[in-house]
Design a protein around this motif. Structure first.
Motif, PDB file in Angstrom:
ATOM      1  N   PRO A 227       0.825  -1.204   0.000  1.00 35.50           N
ATOM      2  CA  PRO A 227       0.000   0.000   0.000  1.00 35.50           C
ATOM      3  C   PRO A 227       0.859   1.253   0.000  1.00 35.50           C
ATOM      4  CG  PRO A 227      -0.019  -1.036   2.151  1.00 35.50           C
ATOM      5  CD  PRO A 227       0.723  -1.951   1.252  1.00 35.50           C
ATOM      6  N   GLY A 228       0.358   2.272  -0.643  1.00 37.86           N
ATOM      7  CA  GLY A 228       1.095   3.528  -0.611  1.00 37.86           C
ATOM      8  C   GLY A 228       2.002   3.714  -1.808  1.00 37.86           C
TER       9      GLY A 228
ATOM     10  N   SER B 248       4.999   9.501  -0.145  1.00 37.31           N
ATOM     11  CA  SER B 248       3.605   9.043  -0.211  1.00 37.31           C
ATOM     12  C   SER B 248       3.071   8.942   1.202  1.00 37.31           C
ATOM     13  CB  SER B 248       3.564   7.684  -0.891  1.00 37.31           C
ATOM     14  OG  SER B 248       2.425   6.973  -0.505  1.00 37.31           O
ATOM     15  N   THR B 249       1.805   9.046   1.377  1.00 37.50           N
ATOM     16  CA  THR B 249       1.250   8.803   2.710  1.00 37.50           C
ATOM     17  C   THR B 249       0.220   7.698   2.589  1.00 37.50           C
ATOM     18  OG1 THR B 249      -0.385  10.505   2.352  1.00 37.50           O
ATOM     19  CG2 THR B 249       1.565  11.113   3.596  1.00 37.50           C
ATOM     20  N   LEU B 250      -0.082   7.118   3.692  1.00 37.61           N
ATOM     21  CA  LEU B 250      -0.981   5.980   3.712  1.00 37.61           C
ATOM     22  C   LEU B 250      -2.366   6.371   4.141  1.00 37.61           C
ATOM     23  CD1 LEU B 250       0.316   2.778   5.340  1.00 37.61           C
ATOM     24  CD2 LEU B 250      -0.593   3.114   3.095  1.00 37.61           C
ATOM     25  N   GLY B 251      -3.326   5.723   3.591  1.00 39.25           N
ATOM     26  CA  GLY B 251      -4.684   5.749   4.148  1.00 39.25           C
ATOM     27  C   GLY B 251      -5.277   7.107   4.465  1.00 39.25           C
ATOM     28  N   GLY B 252      -5.085   8.107   3.674  1.00 37.68           N
ATOM     29  CA  GLY B 252      -5.773   9.365   3.960  1.00 37.68           C
ATOM     30  C   GLY B 252      -4.878  10.397   4.594  1.00 37.68           C
TER      31      GLY B 252
ATOM     32  N   PRO C 135      -3.133  12.841   7.271  1.00 36.85           N
ATOM     33  CA  PRO C 135      -2.806  12.751   8.693  1.00 36.85           C
ATOM     34  C   PRO C 135      -3.685  13.727   9.474  1.00 36.85           C
ATOM     35  CG  PRO C 135      -1.046  13.842   7.477  1.00 36.85           C
ATOM     36  CD  PRO C 135      -2.068  13.430   6.467  1.00 36.85           C
ATOM     37  N   ARG C 136      -3.998  13.321  10.692  1.00 33.26           N
ATOM     38  CA  ARG C 136      -4.857  14.203  11.466  1.00 33.26           C
ATOM     39  C   ARG C 136      -4.012  15.215  12.208  1.00 33.26           C
ATOM     40  NH1 ARG C 136      -8.999  11.295  15.046  1.00 33.26           N
ATOM     41  NH2 ARG C 136      -7.376   9.797  15.415  1.00 33.26           N
TER      42      ARG C 136
END
Lengths: 703, 174
Positions: B50-51, B166-170, B172-173
């Motif tokens: 992923p990513g 790249s960032t994963l899954g959306g 960052p909060r």
């Protein structure tokens, strides 16, 4: 003499024009011969011959065939001079004889270069690389023995080892035309020889100077390495004059009388001709003191063989494949159908046993004892204690414990930081402060290696001032990391020192205090999948504890499944596994999820979401929560199934993963598929922001 | 830049006569220098990472070595198509900065090894899109077909296997 002449001519007959080994042998014989050289003429002839031989060996003879002839005639000439006329005839009959060999040789030899320190004109990368490796080994050994000498100046074994180190380096350096190293080795060897013969006691000053020589030699070796790596770009000339002067002064201060008459050395040295300013002296006498027994300092010498690292890696890879193949055979359904106890079944069982042993052996190949690392630290501590004028007792234990070679290098840097800190800030500066606290005037630093619960633990313990929790807390508030008035446990306070930019040192010294060190230490320890902890008591001392995996090649992890994908979570990061009831899970703002554990609320992430797995079980009524922790942050990762804990071989994924948050590498699972290793730090960072304080219990307000 | 090179002769300096492994991708036939091909394997399960960009389908285990696998259809922005039993992975090995790297390329089907001669090599016409010509070493006319000769090094380099943010899954909060 005649015997030596014979041997020389023999060696020459055996040697061939393109054969460096054979030529080196000739050179060696020549060297032996020259030690007994009776007449100046013979010496001169021999030296000139030596130069031509060196040219041939190093491969930069302009016309090798011609040089070969010159050597031929040179040897014949020497034989004549030595009165072995018939032998000379034998040599000459192999080639042509014409003209006056003496004059030819002189014309053929290269002009003595006036520059005292230089690198060879051309170079043989392989020869030089081998030299660099050996030189470093010798210098490391010298370091260790010098330290031993400091505490026991009468130790002749140690002295002899140091002498041999410089002597060997001198020989090899001269053969390779590394005149700077040769010159330095020569001077130092001189000093050491006087010490060996009892004419120069190895007092502080002498030992200091030799330490400096070791350091300078290490730098020169690195220069040579740079020279080789850059393909011939010369590094700047080293400034050795000051050191040489100091060595000579030390020698002069105690020296009585001249070196004795020339006699044969126990080992052949490969000394070629010298450049202009250094006259070729006969080697000093080398009668070994009768008390010296073994030359390796007492411990039994383990035989070892150098192996090409690439081959070793390939071997370990193959073993890994064998393990997988074996497990596929022994786990296969077809095999289970076969009658247990039959020949096939027994053979497979035997196969399994052998494979497991092979696997252990493969893992152990990469293991080296921490001893050399600890010895380097001992040297560092000594130097630092001198520099800071803080007397130190440096004790090591557990040196025989083995760790993965790849870990050793990273550990060196980490330990250096910690030891520097201990010496700089931990150990009190003045003796009164220590005595007043009931401690001995000399500080004590202990470096220990131990096995604990399947990991390696390295501890650095000092008996200095200890950490000051109040000062740390104040600094924390100052930097805005800690909210004023917030209650933190002692451990939580101590953990602050590992944050970037954190230092409570009142004075930033050259060595430490810039607040960079410990943060880097933590990062590198964690990069090795290890952990670092600190314990301290005010006024009594501090202990840094590094927990490291036994080997980097294998990861101990929990294999979990999300959808059809499988991932590995490093065991070290897992605090527990929970199968949560629906009641334990709650949502915040309808979006973020949380898991309620016994005493805290942790954020809950579904692996399927995080890792973009399409067929992960969304309902997760039956999922498992893996509670992980990293740098004080905790979170629960929701997976479909936990498949079990395993030790699996880590594989390089063949590409750069730095940009991929959350994955730190890959493994090959027992069924041959590739599984990805989760990087807990990365996963949590992408969700909860950079590492801050541990989630305070009961707060539940999120990061 | 590429255009300049392609401008006059049309044949990029890289295409030389020799043996090429040809394979099909969509309706076209492509070729790879045979010396760079290590082996051909049938399509096996690829582990998704992923990513990474979609162009990289994932990684697989090749006799103990883990190699990344590039989806050539995606790379050339072709229409996605389901894998068939003829889909293969061509394992290539190239030198990159002095290191040997092994990568798999997913192709629709593998054809034959062709010895391509000087006379068969042709100029690469300028296409309006322009982008994909970067991967072409040249073209060969082997009546009635045209085989497009690929530059493996260029494909690998431009695929950013080795440098990638790249960032994963959306997001960052905060």
């Amino acid at each position: 003499m005649k015997e030596k002449l014979d041997r020389l001519s023999e060696a020459f007959i055996l040697a061939e024009i393109g054969d460096p080994q054979g030529l080196k042998e000739v050179l060696r014989r020549l060297d032996e011969l020259l030690q007994d050289a009776p007449s100046g003429r013979m010496t001169e002839a021999g030296l000139a011959l030596g130069r031509v031989l060196l040219d041939l060996i190093s491969g930069h003879a302009a016309d090798p065939a011609r040089s070969w002839e010159t050597v031929e005639k040179g040897i014949a000439r020497l034989l004549e001079m030595g009165g072995a006329g018939s032998a000379a005839d034998r040599i000459l009959s192999v080639g042509d004889s014409e003209g006056n060999p003496q004059r030819e040789m002189e014309a053929g030899s290269p002009a003595g270069s006036p520059v005292a320190f230089s690198f060879p004109q051309g170079f043989d990368a392989e020869l030089l690389s081998g030299f660099i490796l050996e030189a470093r080994e010798h210098l490391d050994a010298a370091d260790v023995q010098l330290l031993a000498l400091e505490s026991d100046p009468a130790n002749l074994d140690s002295l002899h080892t140091v002498f041999r180190a410089f002597h060997t380096i001198k020989g090899a350096a001269s053969c390779l035309d590394l005149s700077a190293m040769q010159a330095l080795a020569h001077e130092t060897e001189n000093l050491l020889d006087l010490a060996r013969r009892g004419e120069l006691p190895m007092a502080d000053r002498a030992i200091d100077v030799v330490f400096q020589a070791v350091d300078a030699m290490k730098r020169l070796t690195s220069d040579v390495e740079a020279y080789v790596k850059s393909g011939g770009v010369r590094p700047p000339e080293p400034a050795l004059d000051g050191l040489i002067v100091r060595i000579r002064e030390t020698v002069a201060s105690k020296r009585d009388g001249k070196p004795g008459q020339a006699s044969k050395l126990p080992e052949p040295s490969l000394e070629g001709s010298d450049e202009e300013p250094l006259r070729f002296e006969a080697d000093p006498p080398s009668q070994l003191p009768s008390t010296s027994r073994s030359v390796e300092g007492g411990a039994s010498v383990k035989e070892s063989i150098r192996v090409d690292a690439i081959r070793l890696d390939r071997l370990v890879d193959l073993i890994g494949e064998l393990v997988i193949a074996e497990s596929m055979v022994s786990q296969s359904n077809e095999l289970r159908a076969v009658a247990a106890g039959g020949v096939l079944s027994k053979s497979v069982s035997q196969l399994g046993k052998i494979t497991r042993e092979l696997q252990e052996m493969g893992m152990s190949l990469r293991m080296v004892p921490v001893r050399p690392l600890f010895q380097k630290m001992a040297r560092l501590a000594r130097d630092l204690s001198r520099k800071l004028s803080k007397p130190i007792e440096f004790v090591t234990s557990g040196e025989e414990i083995e760790i993965d070679k790849a870990i050793v290098t990273c550990m060196a840097d980490a330990l250096v930081h910690i030891i520097r800190n201990a010496l700089d800030h931990g150990i009190e500066g003045n003796a009164e402060e220590r005595l007043g606290a009931g401690k001995p005037g000399t500080g004590r630093i202990e470096l220990r290696a131990l096995h604990r619960e399947g990991s390696i633990v390295i501890e650095v313990q000092d008996d200095g001032r200890g950490l000051d929790p109040e000062a740390i807390l104040v600094k924390g508030v100052e930097k805005g990391i800690v909210r004023k008035g917030e209650a933190l446990s002692e451990q939580e306070i101590f953990k602050l020192i590992f944050l970037p930019g954190f230092s409570t040192a009142k004075v930033v010294t050259e060595l430490s205090g810039r607040g960079v060190g410990l943060d880097v230490v933590r990062t590198s320890v964690e990069a090795l999948r290890g952990r670092i902890e600190v314990q301290s008591r005010r006024g009594q001392g501090t202990t840094f504890r590094l927990r490291l995996p036994l080997t980097l090649a294998i990861i101990d992890g929990m294999v979990i499944r999300a959808g059809h994908e499988r991932y590995v979570v490093p065991t070290l990061s897992i605090t527990r596994l929970v199968r949560p009831d629906p009641g334990q899970r709650s949502t915040f703002m309808g979006r973020d999820e949380m898991l309620s554990l016994q005493d805290e609320l942790v954020p809950l992430f579904r692996l399927g979401h995080l890792l973009d797995v399409s067929d992960a079980d969304e309902d997760s009524g039956s999922g498992v929560a893996v509670v992980v922790e990293d740098a004080g942050r905790r979170a629960a990762l929701m997976a479909d199934e936990v498949l079990g804990q395993q030790q699996i071989v880590i594989k390089n994924l063949g590409m750069n993963l730095e940009g991929v948050l959350g994955i730190s590498g890959g493994v090959i699972l027992p069924d041959g598929q590739v599984g990805l290793i989760l990087d807990v730090n990365g996963l949590l960072s992408s969700r909860t922001g950079p590492a801050v304080l541990p989630v305070a219990s009961g707060a539940g307000s999120g990061p | 830049m590429i255009e300049d090179t392609v401008k006059d002769s049309g044949v990029r300096p890289g295409a030389s006569p020799g043996k090429y492994l040809t394979f099909g991708l969509g309706d076209e036939v492509y070729g790879l220098e045979i010396l760079k091909v290590q082996e051909i394997i049938g399509l096996m399960r690829v582990t998704r990472v992923p990513g990474l960009p979609e162009v990289i389908r994932g990684v697989l285990n090749l006799r103990g070595k883990v190699i990344p696998v590039i989806d050539l259809r995606r790379k050339f922005s072709m229409e996605a198509k389901a894998d068939t039993e003829r889909t293969c992975i061509v394992v290539v090995r190239v030198l990159r900065e002095g290191q040997a790297v092994t990568v798999g390329l997913i192709v629709d089907d593998v054809r034959e090894v062709l010895a391509i001669t000087e006379t068969q090599l042709e100029a690469v016409p300028r296409f309006s899109s322009g982008a994909e010509t970067a991967f072409l070493l040249g073209m060969a006319k082997i009546s009635p077909r045209v085989v497009m000769l690929l530059d493996v090094d260029q494909i690998l380099t431009s695929t950013e296997l080795w440098s990638l943010p790249s960032t994963l899954g959306g997001q960052p909060r905060g």
